[in-house]
Design a protein around this motif. Structure first.
Motif, PDB file in Angstrom:
ATOM      1  N   GLN A   1       3.184   0.332 -21.548  1.00 55.00           N
ATOM      2  CA  GLN A   1       2.057   1.315 -23.244  1.00 55.00           C
ATOM      3  C   GLN A   1       2.130   2.618 -23.172  1.00 55.00           C
ATOM      4  O   GLN A   1       2.434   2.639 -24.630  1.00 55.00           O
TER       5      GLN A   1
ATOM      6  N   GLN B   1      -3.202  -4.956 -24.750  1.00 54.14           N
ATOM      7  CA  GLN B   1      -1.329  -5.557 -24.832  1.00 54.14           C
ATOM      8  C   GLN B   1      -1.265  -5.760 -26.496  1.00 54.14           C
ATOM      9  O   GLN B   1       0.290  -5.677 -26.916  1.00 54.14           O
ATOM     10  N   CYS B   2      -2.046  -5.746 -26.706  1.00 54.50           N
ATOM     11  CA  CYS B   2      -1.803  -7.006 -28.581  1.00 54.50           C
ATOM     12  C   CYS B   2      -1.375  -5.382 -29.210  1.00 54.50           C
ATOM     13  O   CYS B   2      -0.877  -5.693 -30.232  1.00 54.50           O
TER      14      CYS B   2
ATOM     15  N   TYR C   1      -0.101  -2.728 -28.026  1.00 55.33           N
ATOM     16  CA  TYR C   1       1.653  -2.303 -28.292  1.00 55.33           C
ATOM     17  C   TYR C   1       2.030  -3.444 -29.020  1.00 55.33           C
ATOM     18  O   TYR C   1       2.991  -3.018 -29.312  1.00 55.33           O
ATOM     19  N   VAL C   2       2.028  -4.620 -29.092  1.00 59.47           N
ATOM     20  CA  VAL C   2       3.159  -5.879 -29.427  1.00 59.47           C
ATOM     21  C   VAL C   2       2.949  -5.054 -30.766  1.00 59.47           C
ATOM     22  O   VAL C   2       3.836  -5.159 -31.375  1.00 59.47           O
TER      23      VAL C   2
ATOM     24  N   HIS D   1       4.854  -1.968 -31.514  1.00 56.95           N
ATOM     25  CA  HIS D   1       6.608  -2.241 -31.287  1.00 56.95           C
ATOM     26  C   HIS D   1       6.927  -2.420 -32.980  1.00 56.95           C
ATOM     27  O   HIS D   1       7.509  -2.100 -33.136  1.00 56.95           O
ATOM     28  N   ARG D   2       6.243  -4.214 -33.276  1.00 58.15           N
ATOM     29  CA  ARG D   2       6.843  -4.562 -34.251  1.00 58.15           C
ATOM     30  C   ARG D   2       6.868  -3.945 -35.515  1.00 58.15           C
ATOM     31  O   ARG D   2       8.422  -3.550 -36.294  1.00 58.15           O
TER      32      ARG D   2
END
Length: 312
Positions: free
Chosen positions: A155, A287-288, A290-291, A294-295
Motif C-alpha cells: 500500500q 486495503q479497500c 488501496y484497491v 489503484h483501480r
C-alpha cells in the motif's frame, strides 16, 4: 532574508500532495527543528538516524499494556515523524542530499513499523482473541506479518509511486522522484563495477522497489510510454491537465496510505488496550482504500492512453 512562512512553502513538495495535518502541524514543527539543527551544523542524515532510534523506542513502548508506557510510545513516534519531516525539509532547503540520505530516509519508516508490528504481536500473545476463549499465541505474529509485509508495504509503496507520478505531471522531472527499474538497475551495475558497496545495496533494493511498482501498474506503464514517445507538444498540453484533474482526487488516498492515518490508529488502539485493531484495520479498511485508489488510477491511465491513440 526569507520569512518563516516563505521557507515553509519552499519546503513543501506541492499543495496537491501535502496532507492537512502535515501542512498545519508536522511541517511547521519540522521546519523549526530544521532551522535549529542547521544552525548547529547538524547533517540531515544524523537526524534521520535519530528518527530510527525514536521509532524503535516507540515500538518498544507499545509492547507494554499500561497507559504510561503507551503515552511514551505516542510521544516517541511523533518525534520520530518530526525528525523525518525535518531531514527532508533541510535537504530541500540546503541542498544537502546524499546517496546515504536517500537510503536512510526510505529505511527509517520501515524500521519504525517493523518495531511496532513486532511490539503488537508480542503484546497480543497472552491476550484472548476477541469474542473467543482462545489466546492469540503465535497467531498474533501471523496477523502482524500479513498486515505488515503483504498489505502495508504494498500500500505505502504504490501510494508513494502515485504521488511521484502526480508531481512529475505537475512539476516535471526536476520536481519529482519518479524513477524506473531499468534506469536504477543500470546505476546498480555501475556501482557494482566501481565496487561501491553502499551504492550497490541501495540501488539493488531500490531497483526492485521500482520494479514492484511498475508490475502493479500496467495501464500507467503503457500510457506513460506512449506519452513520452509519441505525444506532441500540443497533446502534452492537453493530457497533462487532464491527468492532474483525474489524479488530484486520489492524492488524499495516497496520504492516508502513508503515515498519519496509520499512526493515529496505532495510538488509539494501543492507548485503549485493543492493539489487534491496528493490524486488522490495515488488512481491511486500508486495503479497500488501496484497491479503490489503484483501480481509479489505472482507469484514468487507460482513458488517456485511448485519447493519445485517437490523436495519432
Amino acid at each position: 532574508m526569507a520569512t518563516f512562512k516563505e521557507l515553509l512553502q519552499a519546503s513543501f513538495k506541492s499543495s496537491d500532495t501535502e496532507e492537512w495535518l502535515d501542512v498545519h502541524f508536522t511541517r511547521p514543527i519540522g521546519l523549526v527543528f530544521a532551522l535549529f539543527w542547521n544552525k548547529l551544523g547538524v547533517h540531515p542524515n544524523v537526524i534521520t538516524i535519530l528518527s530510527i532510534f525514536l521509532g524503535v523506542g516507540a515500538g518498544w513502548m507499545f509492547h507494554y499494556t499500561d497507559l504510561q508506557h503507551n503515552i511514551w510510545g505516542v510521544i516517541l513516534l511523533m518525534f520520530a515523524n518530526f525528525c523525518d519531516s525535518t531531514d527532508g525539509q533541510m535537504a530541500r532547503l540546503t541542498g544537502k542530499k546524499t546517496l546515504i540520505g536517500r537510503m536512510l530516509d526510505g529505511f527509517s519508516g520501515d524500521v519504525w513499523f517493523f518495531a511496532i508490528y513486532a511490539a503488537i504481536a508480542w503484546r497480543l500473545m497472552p491476550e484472548f482473541i476477541p469474542f473467543t476463549d482462545d489466546q492469540w499465541g503465535p497467531w498474533s505474529w501471523a496477523l502482524c506479518a500479513v498486515a505488515g509485509f503483504i498489505f502495508h508495504s504494498r500500500q505505502s509503496s504504490l501510494a508513494d509511486y502515485y504521488r511521484q507520478i502526480h508531481l512529475f505531471f505537475l512539476k516535471g522531472k526536476e520536481g519529482s522522484e519518479l524513477d524506473n527499474y531499468e534506469q536504477q538497475r543500470r546505476v546498480y551495475e555501475q556501482y557494482k563495477k566501481e565496487g561501491n558497496l553502499v551504492g550497490q545495496l541501495f540501488f539493488y533494493n531500490y531497483a526492485n522497489y521500482c520494479h514492484s511498482q511498475e508490475q502493479r501498474t500496467p495501464a500507467f506503464q503503457a500510457f506513460f510510454k506512449k506519452f513520452k514517445e509519441n505525444a506532441t507538444q500540443e497533446d502534452a498540453s492537453v493530457v497533462r491537465p487532464q491527468f492532474l484533474e483525474g489524479s488530484r482526487p486520489l492524492m488524499p488516498y495516497t496520504n492516508i496510505l502513508t503515515f498519519n492515518t496509520r499512526a493515529i490508529v496505532v495510538y488509539l488502539s494501543c492507548l485503549f488496550n485493543q492493539p489487534w485493531i491496528y493490524p486488522v484495520f490495515e488488512i481491511t479498511i486500508m486495503q479497500c482504500l488501496y484497491v479503490y485508489m489503484h483501480r481509479k488510477h489505472e482507469a484514468l491511465c487507460k482513458e488517456l492512453h485511448t485519447f493519445l491513440d485517437n490523436e495519432q
